[in-house]
Enzyme design. Structure first.
Site, PDB file in Angstrom:
ATOM      1  N   HIS A 170       0.862  -1.166   0.000  1.00  0.00           N
ATOM      2  CA  HIS A 170       0.000   0.000   0.000  1.00  0.00           C
ATOM      3  C   HIS A 170       0.906   1.226   0.000  1.00  0.00           C
ATOM      4  O   HIS A 170       1.735   1.383   0.879  1.00  0.00           O
ATOM      5  CB  HIS A 170      -0.857  -0.050   1.273  1.00  0.00           C
ATOM      6  CG  HIS A 170      -1.876   1.017   1.344  1.00  0.00           C
ATOM      7  ND1 HIS A 170      -2.854   1.153   0.396  1.00  0.00           N
ATOM      8  CD2 HIS A 170      -2.068   1.995   2.242  1.00  0.00           C
ATOM      9  CE1 HIS A 170      -3.608   2.183   0.715  1.00  0.00           C
ATOM     10  NE2 HIS A 170      -3.163   2.710   1.832  1.00  0.00           N
TER      11      HIS A 170
ATOM     12  N   LYS B  20      -0.840  10.687   1.245  1.00  0.00           N
ATOM     13  CA  LYS B  20       0.073  10.162   0.218  1.00  0.00           C
ATOM     14  C   LYS B  20      -0.335  10.646  -1.178  1.00  0.00           C
ATOM     15  O   LYS B  20       0.485  11.149  -1.934  1.00  0.00           O
ATOM     16  CB  LYS B  20       0.067   8.624   0.219  1.00  0.00           C
ATOM     17  CG  LYS B  20       0.581   7.999   1.495  1.00  0.00           C
ATOM     18  CD  LYS B  20       0.639   6.506   1.366  1.00  0.00           C
ATOM     19  CE  LYS B  20      -0.717   5.853   1.243  1.00  0.00           C
ATOM     20  NZ  LYS B  20      -1.541   5.928   2.444  1.00  0.00           N
TER      21      LYS B  20
ATOM     22  N   ASP C 153      -1.780   4.104  -4.514  1.00  0.00           N
ATOM     23  CA  ASP C 153      -2.504   3.114  -3.699  1.00  0.00           C
ATOM     24  C   ASP C 153      -1.914   1.707  -3.693  1.00  0.00           C
ATOM     25  O   ASP C 153      -1.535   1.215  -2.659  1.00  0.00           O
ATOM     26  CB  ASP C 153      -3.968   3.022  -4.113  1.00  0.00           C
ATOM     27  CG  ASP C 153      -4.868   3.590  -3.037  1.00  0.00           C
ATOM     28  OD1 ASP C 153      -4.316   4.111  -2.071  1.00  0.00           O
ATOM     29  OD2 ASP C 153      -6.082   3.527  -3.176  1.00  0.00           O
TER      30      ASP C 153
ATOM     31  N   ARG D 244      17.215  14.706  13.584  1.00  0.00           N
ATOM     32  CA  ARG D 244      17.516  16.143  13.484  1.00  0.00           C
ATOM     33  C   ARG D 244      18.807  16.395  12.734  1.00  0.00           C
ATOM     34  O   ARG D 244      19.032  17.490  12.246  1.00  0.00           O
ATOM     35  CB  ARG D 244      17.621  16.750  14.895  1.00  0.00           C
ATOM     36  CG  ARG D 244      16.420  16.481  15.781  1.00  0.00           C
ATOM     37  CD  ARG D 244      15.245  17.299  15.320  1.00  0.00           C
ATOM     38  NE  ARG D 244      15.430  18.678  15.665  1.00  0.00           N
ATOM     39  CZ  ARG D 244      14.931  19.256  16.748  1.00  0.00           C
ATOM     40  NH1 ARG D 244      14.211  18.537  17.586  1.00  0.00           N
ATOM     41  NH2 ARG D 244      15.142  20.514  16.983  1.00  0.00           N
TER      42      ARG D 244
END
Lengths: 88, 324
Positions: B140, B161, B179, B245
């Site tokens: 997916h 998405k 998808d 970070r």
């Protein structure tokens, strides 16, 4: 909890856009992960395009696999929807 | 199960295959992704003969058979045409000997003729069968190409998405599929993703419905398949989670046994996902070219610190010398 069950597509046109919409709508607001397996393809039932991609015809078998707390409840609703031919 | 019919239907035309006998055996399964020239077996040596592979007859095999006496020819052919044999191909435009035709027809072994030269057919068929047998999975997600890099966008339903992909297309990048992404290992080293035929280039956007990207934005915005170079996982922003970070540690995820660089991208209002994905891609390209921004900075930082320390040490030493 993980449960799975086989259902048969009973409405004449198979899993077309309307039933797929009904499935996605039914799953909205639920938490468990829901998968449909048709032939060798397993897809996420929450995604309408995935369900449509299966192009499941009348009488084809679909294995519903649900994993999550509300699995039993969702399974009941889904099976009912398949049995009721999505109102068609 | 992969059978001869699948191969013939999908690759028959590009390989120039022509079915000449044994049509009834098209449903025979191909169990091994290999092809074989039966030279030695044809001469009578049958020890460890590869009877599950597709046999290819070239010039040598055809000539050799022709040189044999008729009875001997039939005997030798019978010894290699086993019930498990998937198919026989006579390459290089050679005419199959009549006994081969008759036997294949009788036993229901598909017999093909190919225009291609034997060696070419051998290489191309080996590659094709290997690809057909390579591991496959469906996942997916959304696959896009940005700056030539294949990006698999993953994430839970409704995290955005498709919207991110739409933004990417608008910026001139390409959509492969939305998808459902079919992933296949290619040449045992990299992954290739493509979309199912039925929903190719289609997207479902909440509140709009199903759209055809190829029609809306033009053929330049889509492609059928693409190598997957990085995976970006979109996630709802979680205040309790620590996000990367610095970017010094490179994370990888495992798909079908292949390691792919993996980035977790937290999403929240105000964070331009498209721009962020573009930046990840550009940074990935830079790394591929041998420049790692985070590492480079780290080296520079360490260098600066050590210089400072040295200067301090020198100063202290001078100070103690002048005192004594």
């Amino acid at each position: 909890m993980k449960i799975s069950r086989k259902v048969r597509v009973k409405n004449a046109l198979g899993l077309h856009t309307r039933p797929a919409t009904a499935i996605v709508k039914l799953l909205q607001g639920t938490k468990a992960s829901v998968f449909f397996t048709h032939k060798s393809e397993t897809v996420n039932a929450r995604s309408i395009m995935s369900v449509l991609m299966l192009a499941a015809t009348k009488n084809s078998l679909i294995t519903i696999t649900i994993e999550g707390e509300d699995a039993q409840e969702i399974m009941g609703k889904l099976v009912d929807a398949f049995e009721a031919r999505f109102g068609e | 199960m992969y059978n001869v019919d699948d191969l013939y239907e999908k690759h028959g035309k590009p390989l120039g295959l022509e079915l000449v006998a044994g049509k009834s055996g098209l449903s025979r399964s191909i169990k091994l992704p290999e092809v074989h020239r039966p030279g030695v077996a044809l001469s009578g040596y049958l020890k460890s003969f590869a009877n599950k592979r597709i046999l290819i007859f070239g010039n040598v095999e055809t000539q050799y058979l022709k040189d044999l006496k008729k009875e001997e020819r039939i005997r030798r052919l019978k010894s290699i045409l086993t019930p498990q044999l998937p198919a026989v191909i006579v390459a290089g435009r050679f005419q199959p000997v009549s006994e081969l035709l008759a036997l294949c027809e009788k036993m229901g072994i598909p017999l093909f003729r190919a225009k291609m030269a034997t060696m070419n057919l051998l290489t191309r068929l080996t590659i094709i069968i290997n690809e057909e047998f390579s591991p496959l999975m469906t996942c997916h997600g959304t696959l896009v190409e940005a700056f030539g890099v294949g990006v698999l966008i993953q994430g839970d339903s409704s995290v955005g998405k498709s919207e991110a992909a739409l933004g990417m297309i608008e910026r001139g990048h390409r959509l492969i599929c939305d998808d459902v992404v079919r992933i296949r290992v290619r040449e045992g080293t990299y992954l290739e993703g493509s979309g199912p035929e039925l929903t190719r280039h289609l997207m479902e956007i909440r509140g709009i419905g199903i759209i055809n990207v190829a029609h809306l934005y033009g053929a330049v915005c889509v492609r059928d398949d693409k190598r997957i170079d990085i995976v970006v996982k979109l996630e709802e922003w979680d205040d309790h989670r620590f996000y990367d970070r610095i970017g010094l540690d490179e994370k990888y995820c495992d798909l079908l046994g292949i390691k792919v660089p993996y980035h977790v991208l937290p999403v929240k209002p105000g964070r331009d996902v498209v721009l962020l994905i573009e930046t990840i891609v550009l940074n990935h390209r830079l790394k591929e070219m041998g420049y790692n921004s985070a590492k480079e900075f780290n080296t520079k930082l360490l260098d600066t610190i050590s210089k400072k320390q040295n200067a301090k040490k020198l100063k202290n030493e001078n100070l103690s010398q002048s005192k004594s």
